[in-house]
Design a protein around this motif. Structure first.
Motif, PDB file in Angstrom:
ATOM      1  N   ARG A  56       2.738   8.469   7.993  1.00 56.21           N
ATOM      2  CA  ARG A  56       2.261   7.634   9.106  1.00 56.21           C
ATOM      3  C   ARG A  56       2.564   6.156   8.855  1.00 56.21           C
ATOM      4  N   ILE A  57       2.336   5.712   7.630  1.00 53.19           N
ATOM      5  CA  ILE A  57       2.616   4.311   7.301  1.00 53.19           C
ATOM      6  C   ILE A  57       4.110   4.024   7.425  1.00 53.19           C
ATOM      7  N   LEU A  91      -0.622  17.462   0.761  1.00 52.12           N
ATOM      8  CA  LEU A  91      -0.266  17.335   2.178  1.00 52.12           C
ATOM      9  C   LEU A  91      -0.985  16.149   2.817  1.00 52.12           C
ATOM     10  N   GLU A  92      -2.237  15.915   2.443  1.00 53.36           N
ATOM     11  CA  GLU A  92      -2.960  14.740   2.952  1.00 53.36           C
ATOM     12  C   GLU A  92      -2.248  13.460   2.542  1.00 53.36           C
ATOM     13  N   GLN A  93      -1.790  13.405   1.287  1.00 59.48           N
ATOM     14  CA  GLN A  93      -1.069  12.230   0.812  1.00 59.48           C
ATOM     15  C   GLN A  93       0.252  12.068   1.563  1.00 59.48           C
ATOM     16  N   ILE A  94       0.976  13.163   1.731  1.00 59.98           N
ATOM     17  CA  ILE A  94       2.254  13.131   2.443  1.00 59.98           C
ATOM     18  C   ILE A  94       2.055  12.644   3.874  1.00 59.98           C
ATOM     19  N   ASP A  95       1.035  13.157   4.549  1.00 58.39           N
ATOM     20  CA  ASP A  95       0.777  12.747   5.934  1.00 58.39           C
ATOM     21  C   ASP A  95       0.436  11.261   6.034  1.00 58.39           C
ATOM     22  N   GLU A  97       0.826  -1.205   0.000  1.00 56.05           N
ATOM     23  CA  GLU A  97       0.000   0.000   0.000  1.00 56.05           C
ATOM     24  C   GLU A  97       0.865   1.261   0.000  1.00 56.05           C
ATOM     25  N   VAL A  98       1.925   1.263   0.797  1.00 53.99           N
ATOM     26  CA  VAL A  98       2.729   2.478   0.935  1.00 53.99           C
ATOM     27  C   VAL A  98       3.424   2.831  -0.384  1.00 53.99           C
ATOM     28  N   TRP A  99       3.918   1.837  -1.096  1.00 54.96           N
ATOM     29  CA  TRP A  99       4.575   2.113  -2.386  1.00 54.96           C
ATOM     30  C   TRP A  99       3.562   2.628  -3.394  1.00 54.96           C
ATOM     31  N   GLN A 100       2.380   2.016  -3.440  1.00 55.07           N
ATOM     32  CA  GLN A 100       1.346   2.459  -4.370  1.00 55.07           C
ATOM     33  C   GLN A 100       0.901   3.882  -4.064  1.00 55.07           C
ATOM     34  N   LEU A 101       0.727   4.192  -2.781  1.00 55.53           N
ATOM     35  CA  LEU A 101       0.357   5.561  -2.391  1.00 55.53           C
ATOM     36  C   LEU A 101       1.458   6.548  -2.769  1.00 55.53           C
ATOM     37  N   ALA A 102       2.703   6.141  -2.558  1.00 53.61           N
ATOM     38  CA  ALA A 102       3.828   7.018  -2.896  1.00 53.61           C
ATOM     39  C   ALA A 102       3.910   7.251  -4.401  1.00 53.61           C
ATOM     40  N   MET A 103       3.628   6.231  -5.184  1.00 52.41           N
ATOM     41  CA  MET A 103       3.624   6.393  -6.644  1.00 52.41           C
ATOM     42  C   MET A 103       2.519   7.350  -7.078  1.00 52.41           C
ATOM     43  N   ASP A 104       1.333   7.212  -6.493  1.00 51.68           N
ATOM     44  CA  ASP A 104       0.221   8.122  -6.815  1.00 51.68           C
ATOM     45  C   ASP A 104       0.574   9.560  -6.433  1.00 51.68           C
ATOM     46  N   GLU A 161      18.532  -2.488   7.430  1.00 51.57           N
ATOM     47  CA  GLU A 161      18.656  -1.855   6.117  1.00 51.57           C
ATOM     48  C   GLU A 161      17.295  -1.399   5.614  1.00 51.57           C
ATOM     49  N   LYS A 162      16.274  -2.230   5.809  1.00 47.57           N
ATOM     50  CA  LYS A 162      14.917  -1.849   5.414  1.00 47.57           C
ATOM     51  C   LYS A 162      14.518  -0.549   6.118  1.00 47.57           C
ATOM     52  N   ALA A 163      14.758  -0.515   7.423  1.00 49.78           N
ATOM     53  CA  ALA A 163      14.410   0.666   8.214  1.00 49.78           C
ATOM     54  C   ALA A 163      15.178   1.892   7.741  1.00 49.78           C
ATOM     55  N   GLN A 164      16.434   1.710   7.367  1.00 50.52           N
ATOM     56  CA  GLN A 164      17.248   2.833   6.900  1.00 50.52           C
ATOM     57  C   GLN A 164      16.662   3.441   5.627  1.00 50.52           C
ATOM     58  N   PHE A 165      16.293   2.606   4.658  1.00 48.20           N
ATOM     59  CA  PHE A 165      15.751   3.142   3.415  1.00 48.20           C
ATOM     60  C   PHE A 165      14.360   3.742   3.614  1.00 48.20           C
ATOM     61  N   LEU A 166      13.588   3.175   4.528  1.00 49.46           N
ATOM     62  CA  LEU A 166      12.292   3.777   4.841  1.00 49.46           C
ATOM     63  C   LEU A 166      12.486   5.125   5.515  1.00 49.46           C
ATOM     64  N   ALA A 167      13.545   5.257   6.312  1.00 52.21           N
ATOM     65  CA  ALA A 167      13.861   6.547   6.936  1.00 52.21           C
ATOM     66  C   ALA A 167      14.256   7.572   5.878  1.00 52.21           C
TER      67      ALA A 167
END
Length: 121
Positions: free
Chosen positions: A105-106, A97-101, A7-14, A60-66
């Motif tokens: 959160r995710i 901003l709604e999308q960014i927020d 979900e997070v990747w799809q939201l980020a792409m949108d 490493e996962k956490a680092q790239f998410l950061a």
């Protein structure tokens, strides 16, 4: 699970597609200035989510998410500046901003999961 189904990747792409369309509002003279910064920060978010998703070690996962979350903060700041300069309509800024927020959160939840002792791979 593949990052493309998350979900997070799809939201980020949108969000990134929306940002790139919105960046068209910026003055032509900003194509190598603020517009370039905005588009790079936006593209960085799903790119770093994808890269982190493919890493094997939870840290490493956490680092790239950061890094993705940091790019979100950059993007928010840059979009707010463009809005204050009246280059982006406030309604578009509010939508972004709604999308960014939501994405932020995710990412926070995912980062906590991967940073936890004995984090799942």
């Amino acid at each position: 699970m593949h990052y493309r189904t998350s979900e997070v990747w799809q939201l980020a792409m949108d969000m990134t597609a929306d940002v790139l369309h919105t960046a068209d509002y910026l003055p032509f003279r900003e194509r190598f200035g603020l517009r370039l910064q905005i588009t790079r920060a936006a593209v960085s978010v799903p790119s770093n989510i994808a890269e982190g998703w493919t890493r094997e070690h939870p840290k490493e996962k956490a680092q790239f998410l950061a890094i993705a979350q940091g790019s979100l903060a950059e993007l928010h700041t840059q979009l707010e500046l463009a809005t204050r300069l009246q280059w982006i309509p406030p309604a578009d800024f509010d939508r972004l901003l709604e999308q960014i927020d939501r994405i932020g959160r995710i990412l926070t939840v995912l980062r906590r999961r991967y940073r936890a002792p004995g984090a799942a791979r």
